[in-house]
Design a protein around this motif. Sequence first.
Motif, PDB file in Angstrom:
ATOM      1  N   SER A 383       0.848  -1.193   0.000  1.00 58.37           N
ATOM      2  CA  SER A 383       0.000   0.000   0.000  1.00 58.37           C
ATOM      3  C   SER A 383       0.882   1.240   0.000  1.00 58.37           C
ATOM      4  CB  SER A 383      -0.913   0.010   1.229  1.00 58.37           C
ATOM      5  OG  SER A 383      -1.744  -1.137   1.249  1.00 58.37           O
ATOM      6  N   SER A 384       0.710   2.100  -1.034  1.00 55.71           N
ATOM      7  CA  SER A 384       1.563   3.288  -1.151  1.00 55.71           C
ATOM      8  C   SER A 384       1.032   4.479  -0.373  1.00 55.71           C
ATOM      9  CB  SER A 384       1.703   3.679  -2.616  1.00 55.71           C
ATOM     10  OG  SER A 384       0.454   4.146  -3.128  1.00 55.71           O
ATOM     11  N   TYR A 386      -1.109   6.543  -1.521  1.00 57.95           N
ATOM     12  CA  TYR A 386      -1.351   7.610  -2.483  1.00 57.95           C
ATOM     13  C   TYR A 386      -2.796   7.527  -2.953  1.00 57.95           C
ATOM     14  CZ  TYR A 386       3.689   8.474  -3.052  1.00 57.95           C
ATOM     15  OH  TYR A 386       5.002   8.802  -2.856  1.00 57.95           O
ATOM     16  N   CYS A 388      -5.627   7.191  -5.635  1.00 62.29           N
ATOM     17  CA  CYS A 388      -5.755   6.373  -6.839  1.00 62.29           C
ATOM     18  C   CYS A 388      -4.923   5.098  -6.799  1.00 62.29           C
ATOM     19  CB  CYS A 388      -5.409   7.171  -8.106  1.00 62.29           C
ATOM     20  SG  CYS A 388      -6.452   8.626  -8.338  1.00 62.29           S
ATOM     21  N   ASP A 389      -4.251   4.823  -5.688  1.00 63.98           N
ATOM     22  CA  ASP A 389      -3.549   3.554  -5.501  1.00 63.98           C
ATOM     23  C   ASP A 389      -4.389   2.661  -4.599  1.00 63.98           C
ATOM     24  OD1 ASP A 389      -1.442   4.022  -7.088  1.00 63.98           O
ATOM     25  OD2 ASP A 389       0.031   4.317  -5.492  1.00 63.98           O
ATOM     26  N   THR A 390      -4.270   1.386  -4.802  1.00 61.64           N
ATOM     27  CA  THR A 390      -5.052   0.452  -4.004  1.00 61.64           C
ATOM     28  C   THR A 390      -4.532   0.410  -2.569  1.00 61.64           C
ATOM     29  OG1 THR A 390      -5.487  -0.897  -5.951  1.00 61.64           O
ATOM     30  CG2 THR A 390      -5.838  -1.921  -3.798  1.00 61.64           C
ATOM     31  N   VAL A 437      -9.772   2.079  -2.930  1.00 60.90           N
ATOM     32  CA  VAL A 437      -8.933   3.009  -3.682  1.00 60.90           C
ATOM     33  C   VAL A 437      -9.300   4.424  -3.250  1.00 60.90           C
ATOM     34  CG1 VAL A 437      -8.256   3.847  -5.946  1.00 60.90           C
ATOM     35  CG2 VAL A 437      -8.786   1.421  -5.627  1.00 60.90           C
ATOM     36  N   ARG A 469      -0.938  11.509  -5.239  1.00 63.01           N
ATOM     37  CA  ARG A 469       0.151  10.811  -5.902  1.00 63.01           C
ATOM     38  C   ARG A 469       0.850  11.751  -6.880  1.00 63.01           C
ATOM     39  NH1 ARG A 469      -0.889   5.280  -9.034  1.00 63.01           N
ATOM     40  NH2 ARG A 469      -1.721   6.684 -10.609  1.00 63.01           N
ATOM     41  N   ASN A 472       0.875   9.741 -12.536  1.00 62.30           N
ATOM     42  CA  ASN A 472      -0.220   8.844 -12.898  1.00 62.30           C
ATOM     43  C   ASN A 472      -0.196   8.609 -14.405  1.00 62.30           C
ATOM     44  OD1 ASN A 472      -2.525   7.242 -12.516  1.00 62.30           O
ATOM     45  ND2 ASN A 472      -3.842   8.935 -13.187  1.00 62.30           N
ATOM     46  N   ASP A 522       1.198   1.835 -13.710  1.00 61.44           N
ATOM     47  CA  ASP A 522       1.633   2.255 -12.371  1.00 61.44           C
ATOM     48  C   ASP A 522       1.303   1.216 -11.312  1.00 61.44           C
ATOM     49  OD1 ASP A 522       2.410   4.715 -13.478  1.00 61.44           O
ATOM     50  OD2 ASP A 522       0.359   5.488 -13.256  1.00 61.44           O
ATOM     51  N   ASP A 524      -1.742   0.540 -10.531  1.00 58.22           N
ATOM     52  CA  ASP A 524      -2.985   0.929  -9.872  1.00 58.22           C
ATOM     53  C   ASP A 524      -4.060  -0.122 -10.100  1.00 58.22           C
ATOM     54  OD1 ASP A 524      -1.704   3.219  -9.182  1.00 58.22           O
ATOM     55  OD2 ASP A 524      -2.626   4.467 -10.741  1.00 58.22           O
ATOM     56  N   ASP A 575      -8.306   4.170 -13.431  1.00 58.10           N
ATOM     57  CA  ASP A 575      -7.414   3.669 -12.384  1.00 58.10           C
ATOM     58  C   ASP A 575      -7.578   4.505 -11.133  1.00 58.10           C
ATOM     59  OD1 ASP A 575      -6.223   6.045 -13.025  1.00 58.10           O
ATOM     60  OD2 ASP A 575      -4.306   5.177 -13.646  1.00 58.10           O
TER      61      ASP A 575
END
Length: 575
Positions: A383-384, A386, A388-390, A437, A469, A472, A522, A524, A575
Amino acid sequence: MNRNFALLLVTSVVLAACGNSAVTEKDTSTATEFSDNSVDQDLDGDGWSVALGDCDDANDDVHPDAIEECNGLDDNCNDVVDEGFGDSDGDGQADCEDAEECDGVDNDGDGEVDEGFPDEDNDGIADCLGREECDGIDNDGDGEVDEDFDYDGDGYTECGSETTPADCDDSDPDVYPGAEEIDGDLVDNDCDSLVDEGDWVGDEVYISEVMANPDNVDDGAGEWFEVYNASDDTLILNGMVISSTVDADYHIVTADDLLLVEPGGYFVFARSDNPFENGGLENVGYAYGESINLSNEVDGIVIQADGLVLDTVTWDDGATFPDPNGASMSLDPSYLDPIENDNGDWWCEARQQWATASDRGSPGIQNQYCWPTAIASYDRENSSLYTCDTLYLDGASSSDPTGEALIYTWELTSAPAASLLTTSDIEEPTDASPVLVPDEPGTYVFTLTVDNGTESSAPSTLSLVITERPFNNDPTPDPGDDETASASADCTAISYGAGGYDCDACSDYDFNLDGSASDDPDGDWVDDPSWVILSGDASITDEDTWTPTVTVVGPDGEYGVTNSETVQVELTVTD
């Protein structure tokens, strides 16, 4: 006494020739002849004369046949004075006639030494002979108390006196009664048996476990209780006061060494620190002995420091608190709090043994949870955090003390104001590890509750800060490969020999599409598929899923001719 005198006439004739004349002189003188026969007389009437051995014929109590008395006289005339009488100091003078001197000897033989001479410290040794000792008393009577015993020169000795308290460290001039206590130096600067007092605010330490009724050993050897350090500092327990609520027994914690409990640590107080007596309990931090007795029915423990009550726990014979035999009363770790631990509902009977064949409890370590325990976390590796990241949530560390399977319930209880997400946007919120997300930067708050089918856990809260983030790339939709299909139509001749045919239309045909191979460079999470027909005679169902169905309308049939229908479909993903 009779005296006889005789006169003797002496005539001296001196002849001198001087011419024809002669002179004759006559000189007379007297001489006394002494004659004394008193030695044969008994002048004092005691039957003894000097000749017979009376050494004092003027004292009728003194003669050779007299009985010697202790009077400083030679009563029996044997040239020895007061023989047969004690001479304690060996000075040749009998005790009865000797005067007491300040010399550490019983001069007068009365059984007392140096009586009549000052003895300021009442130690039985006169001041003239006394050696100054460190005892708060003027031993040598010189007007000074404990002189030469203040080794560090701070005005206090290690022994003290009735008016001056003792120095608890006579090697350090900065440590003495009344000195300013220095916080955090682990030293009792002011010699009040408390170390770093004044640091206490009243909620740093509280009681987390109590063994009031052991089974494997007698209560008098096996009772103990545990405290927990909830502060961020290492705490010193020296000087703490332990008491019982029922019979007001109390004990002041005193030890030669510092009794320390680290932040987040546990400390065990027990009746005995001998594992062979206390039921195998080896990690006792301090033994308070017989001064505290814990009742099995109704009782309580109070801990105080520096005049503050740090915590009190009172049990009630099973009314609200557990009432175990051979097990401790254990506070659920979810309620480690000086207020919450007053509530018997948050305590349970300990289940685990601390040693082979021991009673049950967890002395010196974290207690087992009493009920299912939810632990909300997330996968930090994947998990980042950020937008839009999962975000991969993780509740797999949740547990049940009885080992039952758990049911998970995740909720999104708070999100940034600009976010459109709710709990319904959590994918599989009843799984141990669902995903979400985040769509906007800010703080997202999740709660996890677990249930074992009988009891539910307290909610566990997870707060995560999501940031925008910095990059993208567009996702890559993948609608799958092109597909084709063929069909035939039935044709019927219009009339015999006319050369014409009447053909049916071809049947409609369903194409099942699959866009699940879409991805994102990315990494995502790719979501929100959307299918549309760009051209061709067709219709689409389930167009917002990964696997829609496209139905192509069959073309009209024509004898001997191949007709086709081409349909273009577009897939869009986010994404």
